[in-house]
Design an enzyme around this catalytic site. Structure first.
Site, PDB file in Angstrom:
ATOM      1  N   GLY A   1    -123.489 -84.850  33.949  1.00 52.04           N
ATOM      2  CA  GLY A   1    -123.697 -83.461  33.873  1.00 52.04           C
ATOM      3  C   GLY A   1    -123.978 -82.918  35.225  1.00 52.04           C
ATOM      4  O   GLY A   1    -123.562 -81.803  35.468  1.00 52.04           O
ATOM      5  N   ASN A   2    -124.854 -83.440  35.980  1.00 50.91           N
ATOM      6  CA  ASN A   2    -124.928 -83.151  37.440  1.00 50.91           C
ATOM      7  C   ASN A   2    -123.726 -82.946  38.203  1.00 50.91           C
ATOM      8  O   ASN A   2    -123.961 -82.423  39.284  1.00 50.91           O
ATOM      9  CB  ASN A   2    -126.175 -84.061  37.940  1.00 50.91           C
ATOM     10  CG  ASN A   2    -125.525 -85.342  38.409  1.00 50.91           C
ATOM     11  OD1 ASN A   2    -125.215 -85.924  37.571  1.00 50.91           O
ATOM     12  ND2 ASN A   2    -125.530 -85.670  39.597  1.00 50.91           N
TER      13      ASN A   2
ATOM     14  N   LYS B   1    -121.619 -89.956  25.990  1.00 48.37           N
ATOM     15  CA  LYS B   1    -120.594 -89.806  26.789  1.00 48.37           C
ATOM     16  C   LYS B   1    -120.755 -91.391  27.588  1.00 48.37           C
ATOM     17  O   LYS B   1    -119.363 -91.851  27.756  1.00 48.37           O
ATOM     18  CB  LYS B   1    -120.405 -88.914  28.004  1.00 48.37           C
ATOM     19  CG  LYS B   1    -121.388 -88.916  29.145  1.00 48.37           C
ATOM     20  CD  LYS B   1    -120.773 -89.017  30.321  1.00 48.37           C
ATOM     21  CE  LYS B   1    -121.561 -89.071  31.573  1.00 48.37           C
ATOM     22  NZ  LYS B   1    -122.733 -89.820  31.507  1.00 48.37           N
TER      23      LYS B   1
ATOM     24  N   LYS C   1    -126.932 -95.717  29.350  1.00 49.89           N
ATOM     25  CA  LYS C   1    -126.133 -96.093  30.313  1.00 49.89           C
ATOM     26  C   LYS C   1    -125.989 -97.627  30.296  1.00 49.89           C
ATOM     27  O   LYS C   1    -125.242 -98.355  30.883  1.00 49.89           O
ATOM     28  CB  LYS C   1    -126.569 -95.276  31.792  1.00 49.89           C
ATOM     29  CG  LYS C   1    -126.199 -93.994  31.759  1.00 49.89           C
ATOM     30  CD  LYS C   1    -126.494 -93.357  33.008  1.00 49.89           C
ATOM     31  CE  LYS C   1    -126.987 -91.926  32.935  1.00 49.89           C
ATOM     32  NZ  LYS C   1    -125.992 -91.057  32.156  1.00 49.89           N
TER      33      LYS C   1
END
Ligand code: ADP
Ligand code: MG
Length: 312
Positions: free
Chosen positions: A15-16, A211, A273
Site C-alpha cells: 500500500g505504501n 495480496k 508475507k
C-alpha cells in the site's frame, strides 16, 4: 537478456507504494509515490519479464466510506469496490510506468496491460465463520454499518470481513500468455476480487484476500521464477519494533518456518508475507525476497532486503 525475455519476476507492491505513512493520500501524492517502484521496474524490464500486483487497503476503505455519503445511490458491495480499485490503481500504475519507460526511450517497445482479476476462495473457509479483517473507516456508534459484522474499536465500529485463502487465480492462463508475449502485466490488485464457484460460474463474496498470499498463488500458477514483495520496511526483522530489532539479510526456510509458528511475525502484515515466500519456495520458486519499495533493484542484486534461502 534483452527484449523482455529472461526470468519472470513478480513484484508485489504494498500500500505504501501509493500512500505513505502520514500522507492523506491525494491523487498527486499517489502518482508521486508510484514513480519510486516504477522507475526501477522500467529499468528492470530489459532483463526480466514482469508481473506487478498491488494492495488496495486505503483505496477500498475510501470507496467504502463514499458509499455512506450519498443515500440516493444504492450501496455497492465490496467485490465491486475491489474491482473499482483494480481499475483506478491499474490506470495509475500503467500511466506512471509509461512515463518512466518514455524517459528511458523504451515506451514504444514495451507493452503493458492491467487486468481485472478474480480469485476463487472456498465458501467453507473458516474465516467466513469468523471474519476478523477490519476494513474501511471507523464509524461513530450511531453510524455503525449494521447489519454487516463489525468490530468495536476506539471511537466506534469498523466493518470486518473474512480473509479467506486464495485457491486459484481465474485469469492465470491469460496472465501467463500475456507474459509469454512480452507484456508487463498488472493484476491481482488488492488480492483479487474474491469469488466462490457456483455451478459452472462464479459469484462475488464480501471478503478481502491477502495480496501477498494471492501473489504467491499467482506466482506458482504462472511459473514465476523470482517473487519480490516491496513494502515500507527494509525487510524481515527479528524483534521488530524493539531496541533489539535486527533486519536480516537472509533467512533460512527452516528458521522462517519456526519463527512464523512461534508467532514472531505480526498477523495481517509480516506474517502473510513470510508465509507467501515460504509457499512460493516450497512449490519450487527460485528466489523469494522481501524489501523496501526503494530498494527493489538492489535487493535483486543481493545488496538489500531479506532473501529466503533453502536449507542445506
Ligand atoms: P504492505 O502494505 O506493504 O502489505 P503491511 O503494513 O501489510 O504493508 O506490512 C509491512 C509492515 O509489517 C511494516 O510496516 C511493519 O510495521 C510490519 N512488521 C511486523 N512485523 C515485522 C517484522 N518482523 N519485520 C519487519 N516488519 C514487520
Ligand atoms: Mg499488507
Amino acid at each position: 537478456m534483452k527484449d523482455g525475455r529472461g526470468e519472470i519476476l513478480l513484484v508485489a507492491l504494498g500500500g505504501n507504494a501509493l500512500i505513505r505513512k502520514g500522507q492523506v493520500g491525494t491523487i498527486e501524492e499517489q502518482f508521486q509515490n508510484l514513480k519510486i517502484p516504477l522507475a526501477q521496474i522500467a529499468r528492470l524490464s530489459d532483463n526480466y519479464r514482469i508481473i506487478i500486483t498491488h494492495g488496495n487497503g486505503p483505496q477500498v476503505g475510501n470507496l467504502l466510506l463514499q458509499q455512506e455519503c450519498c443515500k440516493e445511490v444504492p450501496r455497492l458491495p465490496l467485490e465491486i469496490l475491489v474491482a473499482q480499485t483494480q481499475g483506478q490503481i491499474g490506470y495509475m500504475i500503467e500511466s506512471t510506468l509509461d512515463t518512466e519507460l518514455m524517459k528511458l526511450g523504451k515506451d514504444e517497445k514495451k507493452l503493458f496491460v492491467s487486468l481485472i482479476s478474480y480469485v476463487v476462495v472456498d465458501p467453507n473457509d473458516p474465516s467466513f465463520r469468523n471474519p476478523t479483517k477490519p476494513i474501511g473507516p471507523v464509524y461513530p456508534p450511531e453510524m455503525a454499518p449494521f447489519p454487516f459484522p463489525v468490530v468495536k474499536t476506539r471511537g466506534g465500529y469498523r466493518r470486518v470481513v473474512a480473509s479467506p485463502r486464495p485457491i486459484t487465480i481465474v485469469e492465470k492462463r491469460e496472465i501467463k500468455k500475456l507474459v509469454e508475449m512480452g507484456f508487463i502485466v498488472i493484476c491481482c490488485g488488492g488480492g483479487g476480487i474474491p469469488v466462490v464457484r457456483e455451478g459452472r460460474g462464479f459469484c462475488g463474496v464480501d471478503a478481502v484476500i491477502d495480496k501477498d498470499l494471492a501473489s504467491a498463488r499467482l506466482g506458482m500458477e504462472v511459473g514465476v521464477e523470482i517473487f519480490l514483495i516491496a513494502t515500507d520496511v527494509p525487510g524481515v526483522a527479528l524483534h521488530f519494533g524493539t531496541p533489539r530489532e535486527e533486519f536480516l539479510k537472509v533467512i533460512k526456510v527452516s528458521e522462517a518456518m519456526s519463527l512464523l509458528a512461534q508467532g514472531h511475525f505480526e498477523s495481517g502484515s509480516m506474517a502473510p508475507k513470510v508465509e507467501a515466500c515460504l509457499e512460493f519456495l516450497s512449490w519450487g520458486g527460485k528466489r523469494a525476497i522481501i524489501c523496501s519499495v526503494e530498494e527493489i533493484e538492489s535487493a535483486l542484486e543481493g545488496k538489500a532486503g531479506t532473501e529466503f534461502l533453502r536449507d542445506g
